[in-house]
Write an enzyme that holds these catalytic residues in place. Structure first.
Site, mmCIF file in Angstrom:
data_model
loop_
_atom_site.group_PDB
_atom_site.id
_atom_site.type_symbol
_atom_site.label_atom_id
_atom_site.label_comp_id
_atom_site.label_asym_id
_atom_site.label_seq_id
_atom_site.Cartn_x
_atom_site.Cartn_y
_atom_site.Cartn_z
ATOM 1 C CG ASP A 7 35.767 55.252 104.242
ATOM 2 O OD1 ASP A 7 36.744 55.058 104.416
ATOM 3 O OD2 ASP A 7 35.518 55.355 102.815
ATOM 4 C CD GLU A 9 36.094 55.992 98.953
ATOM 5 O OE1 GLU A 9 37.176 56.271 98.368
ATOM 6 O OE2 GLU A 9 35.876 55.248 99.670
ATOM 7 C CG HIS A 145 39.583 51.402 97.606
ATOM 8 N ND1 HIS A 145 40.251 52.067 98.512
ATOM 9 C CD2 HIS A 145 40.504 50.493 97.137
ATOM 10 C CE1 HIS A 145 41.393 51.231 98.685
ATOM 11 N NE2 HIS A 145 41.687 50.501 97.868
ATOM 12 C CG ASP A 150 36.500 51.061 102.227
ATOM 13 O OD1 ASP A 150 36.508 50.066 102.002
ATOM 14 O OD2 ASP A 150 37.382 51.910 101.430
#
Length: 467
Positions: A7, A9, A145, A150
């Site tokens: 994951d 960001e 998030h 996540d």
């Protein structure tokens, strides 16, 4: 088989303009989680305030964090030879692949999407967002998030699906990888290396001879498509029996891929490419002014007594080009011979009212003449800049009398035509130019009318093949 559950960001929604701010990787050996990795990343660009509001990651948090380049080796070792798993996998994979490309590495892992898997394992849910699935399955997300929060939740979800319906996971992996369709003498490892990017590809037989050349926006998907479905089944079986390897050349844009494909087919005459034959009947786009003063266009057969604005090999090609021009310059389909009723009847928002005299001939004709000028441009000497294979690169094409005569990929091209590679001029490149000209940003086109034409060298193609 091991899985890397990932994951990230980011600063935005696209790898072309966004950067990675955080990444987490959870390694699963098929039975349990065996390793975890997490770090903030300095994206070397501002983080928008709305992203900070969503993730909590602000500029101060990444100021002293490592860049992607600094963690790329460790990350590569974590991902290498493992199945790449993520929720909405193409998003995460696309960003990380683009970042590795800047480091000179090509990420080509097999992929699994937990959204698609969850639809099969847990059918009928109202939503398949990570939050909703985890809520349904009572999987805690400790930090929503944020990359590790996540990733850890995705890993638990993946583990649950793997243990409940492992056959769904493994069959999806096999189908996704294209293993069901691969030719008998084509390596699965080589298939995994095929890029999901725009370019030209070359099928080779056991002697290393090119037997087919094609172009694709996504080379991997197009390659798979050759050996699945029912299109040209006889050709499919012949290719499947002979192909042993594939090589490719990335181009950065569909137009550049079409140009390169045409050049290579003419140069190599591959066994399974049909030769282009010129038709006996030519079609043209004609212009005239009607009794009300409006410029009109019409597609018709070319005869000795009619001089068209442009000629085409088929009516379909002429109509397609005319439709593209109508959309680009907001012209009227009724005044262009494509519609019998006024455009308001079918709620065509492109037309600005010329077909019912709501727009003056002067205003309408100004745009119509821009289209005519564009058609005439295609017969001049032009330089066109297209997207390159990387963000910092451009593809530069030099057209003489509408045909490609030189091109090259350059990070900092300064206008020196001699720095571009000389290629044979073939008519097919003229038709490709004409097809894309209305769609191009006009700032990317430079007319060389009246400028000195460079000396011509011997045609050579200096491509960097990927073997």
């Amino acid at each position: 088989m091991e899985f890397a559950i990932v994951d990230i960001e980011t600063t935005g929604g696209s790898p072309a303009g966004g950067g990675i701010t955080e990444i987490a990787v959870v390694i699963h050996d098929g039975k349990k989680i065996v390793k975890e990795f997490q770090t903030l990343i300095n994206p070397q660009q501002p983080i928008p305030s709305y992203i900070t509001g969503l993730t909590g990651i602000d500029q101060s948090m990444v100021q002293e964090a490592p860049t992607f380049s600094e963690i790329s080796e460790e990350l590569w070792n974590l991902l290498e030879d493992r199945v790449f798993v993520a929720h909405q996998v193409n998003f995460d994979f696309g960003f990380i692949r683009a970042a590795f490309q800047k480091e000179g590495k090509s990420l080509a892992n097999a992929k699994l999407c937990t959204v698609r898997l969850a639809r099969k394992v847990f059918p009928g849910l109202p939503s398949y967002s990570l939050g909703r699935i985890c809520e349904n399955q009572r999987i805690p997300i400790l930090a929503r998030h944020r990359a590790m929060g996540d990733a850890k939740a995705t890993a638990i979800l993946f583990d649950r699906m793997l243990h409940q319906q492992g056959e769904v996971v493994y069959s999806s992996l096999k189908k996704k990888a294209g293993e069901n369709y691969l030719p008998p003498n084509f390596s699965f490892t080589r298939y995994q290396e095929i890029p999901e990017a725009c370019g030209v590809y070359y099928m080779l037989n056991s002697s290393g001879k090119v037997i087919y050349v094609g172009k694709a926006i996504n080379i991997k998907e197009r390659f798979k498509g050759h050996f699945s479905g029912n299109v040209h089944p006889h050709l499919k079986q012949q290719l499947k029996a002979e192909i042993t390897d594939l090589r490719w050349q990335l181009t950065g844009s569909e137009m550049m891929a079409l140009l390169l494909e045409a050049l290579e087919i003419k140069k190599l005459w591959p066994k399974y490419n049909s030769a282009l034959k010129l038709p006996k009947t030519l079609w043209g786009i004609f212009d005239y002014q009607d009794s009300s003063g409006y410029l009109r266009f019409q597609v018709a057969k070319v005869t000795k007594n009619l001089r068209p604005l442009e000629t085409f090999f088929s009516s379909e090609e002429a109509l397609s080009y005319l439709k593209s021009g109508i959309e680009s310059f907001q012209l009227c389909k009724k005044l262009s011979g494509l519609r019998r009723v006024i455009c308001e009847t079918v709620q065509d928002e492109v037309c600005q009212g010329a077909c019912k005299s709501e727009e003056s001939p002067k205003n309408y004709n100004a745009r119509a003449r821009e289209f005519i000028d564009l058609i005439r441009k295609s017969k001049l000497d032009l330089i066109i800049e297209l997207p390159g294979r990387e963000i910092a690169e451009k593809a530069v094409c030099y057209f003489e009398n509408g045909m490609l005569s030189r091109f090259g990929f350059h990070p900092n091209w300064e206008g020196d035509i001699q720095a571009l590679e000389v290629v044979p001029k073939i008519p097919e490149t003229f038709y490709i130019l004409r097809q894309f000209l209305p769609k191009l940003n006009q700032d990317s086109i430079r007319i060389l009318e009246g400028e000195e034409i460079p000396a011509k060298g011997e045609p050579q193609l200096g491509f960097g093949w990927n073997w």
